[in-house]
Enzyme design. Structure first.
Site, PDB file in Angstrom:
ATOM      1  N   ASN A   7      -3.416 -87.752 -27.076  1.00  0.00           N
ATOM      2  CA  ASN A   7      -3.187 -86.827 -25.968  1.00  0.00           C
ATOM      3  C   ASN A   7      -1.713 -86.962 -25.592  1.00  0.00           C
ATOM      4  O   ASN A   7      -1.322 -87.906 -24.911  1.00  0.00           O
ATOM      5  CB  ASN A   7      -4.105 -87.218 -24.803  1.00  0.00           C
ATOM      6  CG  ASN A   7      -3.942 -86.294 -23.617  1.00  0.00           C
ATOM      7  OD1 ASN A   7      -3.080 -85.401 -23.607  1.00  0.00           O
ATOM      8  ND2 ASN A   7      -4.757 -86.515 -22.593  1.00  0.00           N
ATOM      9  N   LYS A  14      -1.146 -90.841 -24.728  1.00  0.00           N
ATOM     10  CA  LYS A  14      -2.354 -91.650 -24.586  1.00  0.00           C
ATOM     11  C   LYS A  14      -3.104 -91.574 -25.900  1.00  0.00           C
ATOM     12  O   LYS A  14      -3.158 -90.511 -26.517  1.00  0.00           O
ATOM     13  CB  LYS A  14      -3.248 -91.071 -23.488  1.00  0.00           C
ATOM     14  CG  LYS A  14      -2.722 -91.300 -22.097  1.00  0.00           C
ATOM     15  CD  LYS A  14      -3.787 -90.901 -21.089  1.00  0.00           C
ATOM     16  CE  LYS A  14      -3.140 -90.491 -19.797  1.00  0.00           C
ATOM     17  NZ  LYS A  14      -3.845 -89.447 -19.095  1.00  0.00           N
ATOM     18  N   HIS A 150     -10.139 -78.067 -18.803  1.00  0.00           N
ATOM     19  CA  HIS A 150     -10.974 -79.273 -18.669  1.00  0.00           C
ATOM     20  C   HIS A 150     -12.273 -79.149 -19.461  1.00  0.00           C
ATOM     21  O   HIS A 150     -13.266 -79.804 -19.160  1.00  0.00           O
ATOM     22  CB  HIS A 150     -11.374 -79.543 -17.195  1.00  0.00           C
ATOM     23  CG  HIS A 150     -10.268 -80.055 -16.336  1.00  0.00           C
ATOM     24  ND1 HIS A 150     -10.166 -79.710 -15.004  1.00  0.00           N
ATOM     25  CD2 HIS A 150      -9.231 -80.878 -16.584  1.00  0.00           C
ATOM     26  CE1 HIS A 150      -9.109 -80.295 -14.482  1.00  0.00           C
ATOM     27  NE2 HIS A 150      -8.519 -81.014 -15.422  1.00  0.00           N
TER      28      HIS A 150
END
Ligand code: AMP
Length: 589
Positions: A7, A14, A150
């Site tokens: 990410n 990350k 999301h």
């Protein structure tokens, strides 16, 4: 398989290394990006950190896939171009993802890289939920519609909730609330997203750490006229200086705001009230759009940790069947092991669940899902091989002449094609040059005699038989047959059977071919990679998928029982090969 999930943001990369077998996390970290440490260096460090583990595939989180991607996709130049194309709608995210993709592809060039999009889960939004009420043509021209974000988190917690409730996801109407620094709500109906609060960009919807969420568009005109100098400044104001931060004047962090509210800070109390009220409004709205709700799920940093906000969001929703158990709510704790905590009473008709989200794991699942799908695709195009030794089919009359009037074909073994069997009876083929003994009869008896031999058999017999489709024996070569009860001279019937594929209509549909098509079939994985051309397709409900080649062809391809070779459908003769994804195809001979 080990999946590296990356990410890549503007300030950090990350990552999680996940083993697919039991979904174990082998390594995870966040590497800060600085002027000295760019993604390339960070990637090198990351690979160094995980050097004891192999990496089989990389899954990249990409925020905006627009309407181009409904699923995870193997990254190629075309995909990179599409991600670039959507970058103006996610300027803080897509360019970072692309930098991460480039660095990771350079560092790990030999393995597949797959993009997983935040928007993909919302590709199922119905038109009524994805359209803004503005001029349709203008909306189309600028691709203005609601995409939602999301998605990996909403999907993950919905699946976890269904598992916890012990009910199939396709029976459930769920409201999932991802409440972190960014926040969004989603109506997950029968496993699909049918409404979500973020829109064309992540700015719409709930109050967030520093984003305003829903505002009257008139405010934009007002601010542009009377307050800010340009659009970028307004963008900054609504994305970075609004939401909890703007309302409280303190921070975007709920922990700080709650502490300030507890000591009487009015704006802090106001920001909490507006935040919770907006979410409650969406819960009511989504229960209405779905015609009911079976569970409400809270996740993200705030949803997982703030009992105070959970209580404020869910209070006075008894009319929907939600009865919070305050004790459970105060003590709810979730982590990657204990992923779900129920915070409603036993009698609550609609449970409220706190679920620990794991977007990286969801990305890993989608990545591995795509890899498996591609492997299946490859397998799905493979065709079982049957090597036909020389054999014959007889009509009733000829059978009686060779084996006697009272004889019947005796079953020796079933063949792969339904209803076909090898018989115990064998005959001798007698040609002008030589004979071949022990040629097996195949049952059941047919209306025409047909003797199928290979080219080298023809040479041995001293005959020149035509290459023919099975069943077309008119004008074929003569041959003499000798059985235990007599001999028969046939004027025609000897053929060299043309290679062919038996297909059930379902197979034909899958391959996109029709009866009598001529196709090309590749042999891969054996000692010799080659492509058979002129393969005849024969489709019938009575057939089972199988390609028949004769012993000469099998020898030429060096196919024997111990070989791992397989036949893979390439395409209809003369047309471009269908398979973009099949890397193992030989270049042809
Ligand atoms: P996320 O974006 O999902 O990582 O969520 C980050 C946000 O969660 C932080 O900015 C906080 O507002 C909130 N948060 C994290 N821990 C807590 C906590 N213990 N209590 C209240 N809010 C929290």
């Amino acid at each position: 398989m080990n999946i590296l999930v990356i990410n890549c943001g503007s300030s950090s990369i990350k990552y999680q290394l996940v083993n697919s077998e039991r979904e174990t996390i082998l390594a995870q970290d966040a590497i800060e990006l600085t002027t000295d440490v760019g993604p390339a260096l960070a990637l090198a460090q990351l690979i160094d950190d995980t050097q004891n583990e192999t990496i089989d595939v990389v899954g990249h989180r990409v925020v905006h896939g627009g309407d181009a991607f409904r699923d995870a996709v193997l990254i190629n130049a075309e995909v990179v171009a599409q991600i670039e194309e959507w970058a103006p709608l996610a300027p803080l995210h897509n360019p970072c993802a692309l930098t991460g993709i480039e660095a990771a592809q350079t560092a790990l060039p030999k393995i597949p890289h797959i993009a997983v999009f935040d928007t993909a889960f919302h590709a199922t939004l119905p038109r009524r939920a994805s359209h803004y009420a503005i001029d349709t043509k203008l909306a189309e021209k600028h691709r203005i519609r609601r995409y939602g974000f999301h998605g990996t988190s909403h999907q993950f917690v919905a699946l976890e909730a269904a598992r916890y409730l012990g009910r199939p996801i396709n029976e459930l109407r769920l409201i999932t609330l991802h409440l972190g620094n960014g926040a969004s709500a989603c109506a997950v109906e029968m496993g699909s997203s049918t409404e979500t609060s973020m829109g064309m960009t992540p700015l719409e919807g709930l109050v967030m750490g520093s984003r305003s969420g829903d505002i009257d568009a008139g405010i934009i005109f007002k601010l542009l006229r009377d307050e800010v100098n340009d659009v970028d400044a307004l963008d900054d104001l609504l994305n970075l200086r609004s939401g909890l931060k703007g309302l409280s004047g303190l921070s975007n962090d709920v922990r700080e705001i709650e502490a300030a509210a507890a000591s009487g800070h009015d704006e802090a109390r106001l920001s909490i009230a507006v935040f919770a009220h907006r979410i409650k409004k969406y819960i009511g709205a989504y229960a209405a759009t779905m015609g009911g709700v079976d569970a409400v799920i809270l996740t993200g940093g705030i949803g997982e940790n703030s009992a105070n906000l959970r209580q404020r969001i869910l209070q006075r929703l008894e009319f929907l069947g939600i009865q919070v158990d305050e004790d459970n709510n105060q003590h709810a704790e979730v982590d990657h092991q204990n992923k779900v905590a129920c915070i409603t009473t036993e009698n609550s008709r609609v449970p409220a669940l706190v679920v620990k989200t794991n977007e990286e794991l969801m990305i890993a699942r989608q990545t591995i899902g795509l890899i498996r799908q591609q492997a299946r695709l490859k397998t799905d195009l493979s065709i079982p091989i049957a090597v036909s030794a020389r054999h014959l089919h007889l009509d009733k009359h000829t059978f009686a002449l060779l084996f006697g009037d009272d004889a019947e074909p005796t079953h020796h073994a079933d063949l792969s094609q339904p209803g076909q069997f090898a018989c115990k009876e064998k005959v001798t083929l007698i040609g002008p040059r030589d004979s071949i003994e022990g040629v097996r009869l195949l049952g059941p008896l047919r209306s025409k005699n047909q003797i199928e031999v290979s080219r080298s058999d023809e040479y041995l017999l001293g005959v020149d038989a035509p290459v023919r489709d099975s069943g077309r024996v008119k004008g074929s070569a003569p041959i003499t047959l000798k059985g235990p009860k007599g001999s028969v001279r046939l004027n025609e019937g000897l053929i060299c059977a043309r290679r062919h594929i038996h297909m059930h209509p379902d197979d034909a549909e899958r391959f996109g071919v029709q009866n009598k098509d001529e196709v090309e079939v590749a042999i891969t994985g054996g000692p010799r990679d080659l492509i058979f051309c002129d393969v005849l397709v024969r489709v019938s409900h009575g057939y089972q998928l199988e390609m028949h080649i004769d012993t000469d062809e099998a020898n030429a391809a060096e196919l024997d029982k111990s070989s791992n070779a397989e036949l893979v459908y390439v395409g209809i003769q003369g047309r471009t090969a269908l398979l973009k994804n099949l890397k193992t195809l030989p270049s042809g001979d």
